[in-house]
Design a protein around this motif. Structure first.
Motif, PDB file in Angstrom:
ATOM      1  N   ASP A   1     -22.789  -3.805 -32.677  1.00 60.82           N
ATOM      2  CA  ASP A   1     -23.075  -2.484 -32.407  1.00 60.82           C
ATOM      3  C   ASP A   1     -22.002  -1.575 -33.094  1.00 60.82           C
ATOM      4  N   GLY A   2     -20.822  -2.235 -33.428  1.00 62.31           N
ATOM      5  CA  GLY A   2     -19.514  -1.493 -34.102  1.00 62.31           C
ATOM      6  C   GLY A   2     -18.258  -1.602 -33.133  1.00 62.31           C
ATOM      7  N   PHE A   3     -18.202  -2.287 -32.206  1.00 60.18           N
ATOM      8  CA  PHE A   3     -16.862  -2.130 -31.435  1.00 60.18           C
ATOM      9  C   PHE A   3     -16.619  -3.728 -31.330  1.00 60.18           C
ATOM     10  N   TYR A   4     -15.344  -3.855 -30.658  1.00 57.03           N
ATOM     11  CA  TYR A   4     -14.949  -5.210 -30.515  1.00 57.03           C
ATOM     12  C   TYR A   4     -13.795  -4.944 -29.324  1.00 57.03           C
ATOM     13  N   ILE A   5     -13.916  -6.167 -28.756  1.00 55.89           N
ATOM     14  CA  ILE A   5     -12.715  -6.089 -27.409  1.00 55.89           C
ATOM     15  C   ILE A   5     -11.828  -7.338 -27.517  1.00 55.89           C
ATOM     16  N   LYS A   6     -10.665  -7.135 -27.103  1.00 57.00           N
ATOM     17  CA  LYS A   6      -9.629  -8.268 -27.293  1.00 57.00           C
ATOM     18  C   LYS A   6      -9.068  -8.523 -25.635  1.00 57.00           C
ATOM     19  N   GLY A   7      -8.555  -9.567 -25.741  1.00 62.34           N
ATOM     20  CA  GLY A   7      -7.857  -9.704 -24.532  1.00 62.34           C
ATOM     21  C   GLY A   7      -6.948 -11.085 -24.563  1.00 62.34           C
ATOM     22  N   ILE A   8      -6.163 -11.363 -23.374  1.00 62.35           N
ATOM     23  CA  ILE A   8      -5.519 -12.519 -23.064  1.00 62.35           C
ATOM     24  C   ILE A   8      -5.782 -13.122 -21.645  1.00 62.35           C
TER      25      ILE A   8
END
Length: 94
Positions: A58-65
């Motif tokens: 859908d055109g978004f992303y998430i990032k994390g640790i």
């Protein structure tokens, strides 16, 4: 796990908005796997701090640790942030 706070971090030159979601607990591998639903996972468990990025169609992303209690959402539309918040609350928040 609950979303405690959403902070708008920046708007990038490409039109992407970045938000930080503060969570009530530290992220675990199980939490990360729940977030992958309908997304594509890039996971680097051997980094000094295990990093992940999940891209959604859908055109978004998430990032994390893993082990952190916050994650970042990169989106072109604020609506995606609202959808992700609902998704997290419905699937992984207890």
């Amino acid at each position: 796990m609950e979303i405690i706070k959403i902070t708008e971090m920046e708007t990038c030159f490409d039109g992407t908005s970045v938000y930080e979601l503060s969570l009530s607990d530290e992220m675990t591998e199980a939490f990360m796997k729940e977030l992958v639903y309908k997304g594509y996972l890039d996971y680097y468990p051997n980094f000094a701090r295990p990093f992940f990025r999940i891209k959604y169609h859908d055109g978004f992303y998430i990032k994390g640790i893993l082990g952190s209690n916050s994650l970042r959402v990169h989106t072109y539309e604020k609506a995606y942030l609202d959808e992700l918040k609902v998704f997290i609350e419905e699937r992984v928040c207890v």
